[in-house]
Write a protein that holds these residues in place. Structure first.
Motif, short mmCIF file in Angstrom:
data_model
loop_
_atom_site.label_atom_id
_atom_site.label_comp_id
_atom_site.label_asym_id
_atom_site.label_seq_id
_atom_site.Cartn_x
_atom_site.Cartn_y
_atom_site.Cartn_z
N VAL A 52 30.68 112.16 -16.43
CA VAL A 52 31.14 113.17 -15.48
C VAL A 52 30.12 113.36 -14.36
O VAL A 52 30.46 113.39 -13.17
CB VAL A 52 31.39 114.50 -16.21
CG1 VAL A 52 31.71 115.61 -15.22
CG2 VAL A 52 32.54 114.34 -17.21
N TYR A 53 28.86 113.45 -14.72
CA TYR A 53 27.81 113.66 -13.73
C TYR A 53 27.57 112.38 -12.92
O TYR A 53 27.22 112.45 -11.74
CB TYR A 53 26.54 114.12 -14.42
CG TYR A 53 26.76 115.35 -15.27
CD1 TYR A 53 26.75 116.62 -14.69
CD2 TYR A 53 27.01 115.25 -16.63
CE1 TYR A 53 26.98 117.75 -15.46
CE2 TYR A 53 27.23 116.38 -17.40
CZ TYR A 53 27.22 117.62 -16.82
OH TYR A 53 27.45 118.74 -17.57
N ASP A 54 27.74 111.23 -13.56
CA ASP A 54 27.61 109.97 -12.83
C ASP A 54 28.69 109.84 -11.76
O ASP A 54 28.42 109.45 -10.62
CB ASP A 54 27.69 108.80 -13.81
CG ASP A 54 27.43 107.46 -13.13
OD1 ASP A 54 26.64 107.43 -12.17
OD2 ASP A 54 28.02 106.46 -13.55
N ARG A 55 29.92 110.20 -12.11
CA ARG A 55 31.00 110.16 -11.12
C ARG A 55 30.76 111.16 -10.00
O ARG A 55 31.05 110.88 -8.83
CB ARG A 55 32.34 110.45 -11.81
CG ARG A 55 32.85 109.34 -12.68
CD ARG A 55 34.33 109.51 -12.99
NE ARG A 55 34.57 110.77 -13.71
CZ ARG A 55 34.62 110.87 -15.02
NH1 ARG A 55 34.45 109.79 -15.78
NH2 ARG A 55 34.85 112.02 -15.61
N GLY A 56 30.24 112.34 -10.34
CA GLY A 56 29.95 113.32 -9.30
C GLY A 56 28.90 112.84 -8.32
O GLY A 56 29.03 113.04 -7.10
N LEU A 57 27.86 112.18 -8.82
CA LEU A 57 26.83 111.65 -7.93
C LEU A 57 27.39 110.53 -7.05
O LEU A 57 27.09 110.46 -5.85
CB LEU A 57 25.65 111.13 -8.76
CG LEU A 57 24.72 112.18 -9.37
CD1 LEU A 57 23.67 111.52 -10.24
CD2 LEU A 57 24.06 113.01 -8.28
N GLN A 58 28.18 109.64 -7.66
CA GLN A 58 28.74 108.55 -6.86
C GLN A 58 29.71 109.07 -5.80
O GLN A 58 29.83 108.48 -4.72
CB GLN A 58 29.47 107.56 -7.78
CG GLN A 58 28.56 106.78 -8.69
CD GLN A 58 29.28 105.67 -9.41
OE1 GLN A 58 30.27 105.14 -8.92
NE2 GLN A 58 28.80 105.31 -10.60
N TRP A 59 30.41 110.16 -6.08
CA TRP A 59 31.33 110.72 -5.10
C TRP A 59 30.60 111.20 -3.86
O TRP A 59 31.16 111.23 -2.77
CB TRP A 59 32.10 111.86 -5.75
CG TRP A 59 33.04 112.55 -4.82
CD1 TRP A 59 34.28 112.12 -4.41
CD2 TRP A 59 32.82 113.80 -4.16
NE1 TRP A 59 34.85 113.01 -3.55
CE2 TRP A 59 33.98 114.07 -3.37
CE3 TRP A 59 31.79 114.73 -4.16
CZ2 TRP A 59 34.10 115.22 -2.60
CZ3 TRP A 59 31.91 115.87 -3.40
CH2 TRP A 59 33.06 116.11 -2.62
N MET A 60 29.32 111.59 -4.00
CA MET A 60 28.53 112.06 -2.86
C MET A 60 27.96 110.92 -2.03
O MET A 60 27.38 111.16 -0.97
CB MET A 60 27.39 112.95 -3.37
CG MET A 60 27.86 114.19 -4.13
SD MET A 60 26.51 115.09 -4.90
CE MET A 60 25.58 115.60 -3.46
N VAL A 107 21.74 100.76 -9.41
CA VAL A 107 20.40 101.34 -9.47
C VAL A 107 20.31 102.43 -10.53
O VAL A 107 19.37 102.49 -11.33
CB VAL A 107 19.99 101.89 -8.09
CG1 VAL A 107 18.66 102.63 -8.19
CG2 VAL A 107 19.87 100.75 -7.08
N VAL A 108 21.32 103.30 -10.58
CA VAL A 108 21.33 104.38 -11.57
C VAL A 108 21.39 103.81 -12.98
O VAL A 108 20.70 104.30 -13.90
CB VAL A 108 22.51 105.33 -11.30
CG1 VAL A 108 22.68 106.31 -12.46
CG2 VAL A 108 22.29 106.09 -10.01
N GLN A 109 22.19 102.78 -13.18
CA GLN A 109 22.29 102.16 -14.51
C GLN A 109 20.94 101.57 -14.93
O GLN A 109 20.51 101.74 -16.08
CB GLN A 109 23.37 101.08 -14.50
CG GLN A 109 23.59 100.43 -15.85
CD GLN A 109 24.69 99.39 -15.81
OE1 GLN A 109 25.20 99.05 -14.75
NE2 GLN A 109 25.07 98.87 -16.97
N ARG A 110 20.27 100.89 -14.01
CA ARG A 110 18.97 100.31 -14.35
C ARG A 110 17.93 101.39 -14.60
O ARG A 110 17.09 101.28 -15.52
CB ARG A 110 18.50 99.40 -13.21
CG ARG A 110 19.29 98.11 -13.10
CD ARG A 110 18.57 97.11 -12.21
NE ARG A 110 19.27 95.85 -12.13
CZ ARG A 110 18.77 94.77 -11.54
NH1 ARG A 110 17.57 94.82 -10.97
NH2 ARG A 110 19.45 93.65 -11.49
N MET A 111 17.95 102.44 -13.80
CA MET A 111 16.99 103.53 -14.00
C MET A 111 17.22 104.23 -15.34
O MET A 111 16.26 104.57 -16.04
CB MET A 111 17.10 104.52 -12.84
CG MET A 111 16.64 103.97 -11.51
SD MET A 111 17.01 105.05 -10.11
CE MET A 111 15.90 106.41 -10.43
#
Length: 359
Positions: A181-189, A201-205
């Motif tokens: 849910v939070y990953d989708r919210g960040l990507q939406w921005m 990048v987020v997946q690797r981090m």
């Protein structure tokens, strides 16, 4: 009264800029002003941001446990998270129940021992002419032991720290329940053309952070248990609490090892010269074994951060953000390092594609 033919004033307004170059410069100035305001806002809200980042770190720890448990239990994520939380609570409650009385007594004894040793050292330095007069020795000792006193009396006096710790737990738990849910919210921005790269990048981090924390927890447990056993074998008092403190301080490499070593040596010499020498030997043996055997083995399977880089980041983070920044310095460094490595890979791929096109 009719509005069909209003009287409109002709000519440019005093605040209207028609020159394209002036407009471009104004847009650039607006960008720089926005960046300055953003930096000022981050500085103003640095403590809440650190709490949120600490919650993300805790969520990564829970997520790592959930993923590890998923290899042996093919059940839903919610049930696995519940099992991880229950096991964590059971471990903490069992540890405090079995060692709570002894740990509380040893904390008080440790504080008294450190204060007595500090007075002895400052007195000897005063006799050698290396310290101010005796009237100032007590004030210097109190200032030097201020952080130790706050550490040993944290449970009774740090209501703010308890609130911060509770907020970190709550944020981490909510994020670990459903991170998508939070990953989708960040990507939406993020703009659509940049979302794929952002997701990578987020997946690797996230992967790097999980591996870093897994290795750090393993090293903490090993170093704490080994220190407690070794100190107990050589007869150093308060071996249990020193082992626990060593394990906790091992979360902060370099600086944590120095602090735990100073505590060991101070307590060892309080029991006699031979015991103090034995404490020094134990410290160097444990740190050598941990530095040349445990850490390299863990680093090969987790994240290998250069020691000078981590130490420099810890110094800067502690100076800027305090004890919370010091504790979070390594996760910050690992995440930034991962993002920069991904950026470097992307640039190399683009340059390679351009060279192939030219050929």
């Amino acid at each position: 009264m009719s509005d069909a033919h209003p009287h409109v004033v002709q000519g440019a307004s005093p605040n209207e800029v028609r020159n394209p170059e002036t407009r471009a410069e104004m847009r650039r100035a607006a960008v720089w002003i926005g960046m300055v305001c953003a930096v000022a806002l981050v500085v103003l809200l640095v403590q809440p941001l650190l709490i949120i980042f600490a919650g993300l770190v805790f969520a990564s720890m829970l997520d790592g446990g959930v993923r590890l448990l998923g290899r042996v239990l093919p059940i839903g994520r919610g049930w696995r998270l519940l099992i991880v939380c229950l096991l964590t609570v059971a471990f903490l409650m069992g540890t405090f129940y079995l060692t709570g009385v002894q740990v509380a007594a040893q904390f008080s004894q440790l504080r008294a021992t450190l204060e007595f040793q500090a007075v002895r050292v400052t007195g000897w330095l005063t006799q050698q002419g290396l310290m101010p007069g005796a009237s100032d020795v007590s004030d210097i000792a109190q200032q030097a032991l201020g952080s130790v006193g706050r550490l040993t009396s944290w449970v009774g006096t740090a209501a703010g720290a308890l609130t911060t710790f509770f907020m970190i737990l709550v944020i981490g738990l909510f994020i670990a329940m459903d991170p998508r849910v939070y990953d989708r919210g960040l990507q939406w921005m993020i703009p659509q053309d940049q979302r794929h790269e952002f997701a990578v990048v987020v997946q690797r981090m996230s992967h790097t952070l999980r591996r870093l924390l897994a290795g750090r927890l393993l090293g903490m447990a090993f170093e704490g248990v080994l220190t407690a056993i070794a100190l107990w074998l050589v007869g150093v008092p308060m071996a249990l609490i020193l082992g626990i403190l060593t394990g906790l301080l091992a979360f902060i490499p370099n600086i944590g090892a120095f602090i735990s070593g100073a505590l060991m040596v101070a307590v060892g010499f309080s029991a006699g010269l031979n015991t103090g020498i034995a404490a020094i030997v134990v410290y160097f043996v444990v740190q050598t074994f941990d530095g040349y055997v445990v850490i390299p083995m863990v680093a090969k399977r987790t994240v290998d951060l250069p020691p000078a880089l981590t130490l420099g980041t810890q110094i800067l983070a502690s100076a800027l953000f305090g004890i919370l920044g010091l504790a979070l310095a390594d996760p910050m460094t690992a995440m930034v390092k991962t993002a920069l490595e991904r950026r470097s890979e992307k640039v190399e791929d683009e340059e390679g594609g351009a060279s192939e096109g030219i050929a």
